[in-house]
Design a protein around this motif. Sequence first.
Motif, PDB file in Angstrom:
ATOM      1  N   SER A  15      -7.744   1.667  -8.959  1.00  0.00           N
ATOM      2  CA  SER A  15      -6.843   2.039  -7.734  1.00  0.00           C
ATOM      3  C   SER A  15      -6.799   3.256  -7.343  1.00  0.00           C
ATOM      4  O   SER A  15      -5.956   3.615  -6.378  1.00  0.00           O
ATOM      5  N   ALA A  16      -7.540   4.168  -8.072  1.00  0.00           N
ATOM      6  CA  ALA A  16      -7.492   5.868  -7.837  1.00  0.00           C
ATOM      7  C   ALA A  16      -7.581   6.253  -6.541  1.00  0.00           C
ATOM      8  O   ALA A  16      -6.894   7.123  -5.994  1.00  0.00           O
ATOM      9  N   GLN A  17      -8.531   5.500  -5.739  1.00  0.00           N
ATOM     10  CA  GLN A  17      -8.688   5.814  -4.172  1.00  0.00           C
ATOM     11  C   GLN A  17      -7.610   5.402  -3.077  1.00  0.00           C
ATOM     12  O   GLN A  17      -7.355   6.005  -2.183  1.00  0.00           O
ATOM     13  N   ASN A  18      -6.944   4.277  -3.698  1.00  0.00           N
ATOM     14  CA  ASN A  18      -5.898   3.674  -2.560  1.00  0.00           C
ATOM     15  C   ASN A  18      -4.502   3.963  -3.008  1.00  0.00           C
ATOM     16  O   ASN A  18      -3.422   3.863  -2.325  1.00  0.00           O
ATOM     17  N   VAL A  19      -4.372   4.313  -4.398  1.00  0.00           N
ATOM     18  CA  VAL A  19      -2.729   4.364  -4.854  1.00  0.00           C
ATOM     19  C   VAL A  19      -2.499   5.884  -5.502  1.00  0.00           C
ATOM     20  O   VAL A  19      -3.654   6.093  -6.431  1.00  0.00           O
ATOM     21  N   ALA A  62      -3.022   2.450   3.288  1.00  0.00           N
ATOM     22  CA  ALA A  62      -3.116   1.202   4.326  1.00  0.00           C
ATOM     23  C   ALA A  62      -4.157   0.500   3.906  1.00  0.00           C
ATOM     24  O   ALA A  62      -4.222  -0.860   3.977  1.00  0.00           O
ATOM     25  N   SER A  63      -5.273   0.712   3.130  1.00  0.00           N
ATOM     26  CA  SER A  63      -6.551   0.302   2.935  1.00  0.00           C
ATOM     27  C   SER A  63      -6.354  -0.563   1.518  1.00  0.00           C
ATOM     28  O   SER A  63      -7.156  -1.225   1.039  1.00  0.00           O
ATOM     29  N   ALA A  64      -5.191  -0.445   0.904  1.00  0.00           N
ATOM     30  CA  ALA A  64      -5.226  -1.108  -0.419  1.00  0.00           C
ATOM     31  C   ALA A  64      -4.836  -2.461  -0.270  1.00  0.00           C
ATOM     32  O   ALA A  64      -4.127  -3.188   0.795  1.00  0.00           O
ATOM     33  N   ASP A  73      -1.698  -1.710 -12.342  1.00  0.00           N
ATOM     34  CA  ASP A  73      -1.671  -1.706 -10.661  1.00  0.00           C
ATOM     35  C   ASP A  73      -0.362  -1.950 -10.188  1.00  0.00           C
ATOM     36  O   ASP A  73      -0.029  -1.664  -9.036  1.00  0.00           O
ATOM     37  N   ILE A  74       0.569  -2.053 -11.072  1.00  0.00           N
ATOM     38  CA  ILE A  74       1.819  -2.249 -10.512  1.00  0.00           C
ATOM     39  C   ILE A  74       2.451  -0.875 -10.024  1.00  0.00           C
ATOM     40  O   ILE A  74       2.532   0.161 -10.796  1.00  0.00           O
ATOM     41  N   ALA A 126      -0.778  -2.826  -6.416  1.00  0.00           N
ATOM     42  CA  ALA A 126      -1.553  -2.241  -5.179  1.00  0.00           C
ATOM     43  C   ALA A 126      -2.907  -1.657  -5.859  1.00  0.00           C
ATOM     44  O   ALA A 126      -2.657  -1.208  -7.136  1.00  0.00           O
ATOM     45  N   LYS A 127      -4.147  -2.053  -5.240  1.00  0.00           N
ATOM     46  CA  LYS A 127      -5.313  -1.359  -5.696  1.00  0.00           C
ATOM     47  C   LYS A 127      -6.294  -1.455  -4.630  1.00  0.00           C
ATOM     48  O   LYS A 127      -6.023  -1.845  -3.677  1.00  0.00           O
TER      49      LYS A 127
END
Length: 161
Positions: A25-29, A47-49, A96-97, A160-161
Amino acid sequence: MNKFAIGLLAYGAALGLAALPAAASAQNVEKIGTAGGRILSGAKVKASAETLYLSGNLASPATQGGSDYGDTKAQTVSTLNKIKGLLEAQGYKMADIVRMDAFLVAAPGMDGKMDFAGFNAGFAEFFGTSENPTTVTRTTMQVTALAAPQFLVELTVIAAK
């Protein structure tokens, strides 16, 4: 851990803040907190996550079909194991939490207070570990009661990811 990752963590620690994103999830979170801290001070979710919301979860009996759910630490571990399974069924990991709300009732023998130390001990088995070096934003609160008197811990999470 490779040299780049070690250097990045050292840089974050030197700043007093560490970004702790999970690899998937590095790119979204972006997880933000004090290096080595038990909980995050914040998390940015783009927003893309993709986001998953889990309802409140309670512990399972210590033995199949039994009525003993254990103390606060045991119930925390049981509930987090249940959450781990629910996340994995949807393609998520504990890393991812991004958000957890913890509801605790007064523990037996605690003079009307929640067992915050027991909760934190169970929490520490899942977050800030070699398997999952990340942690979460979190609110922990004492409530009067949960769904039934044997329950000491209820947890809701957002991943989230």
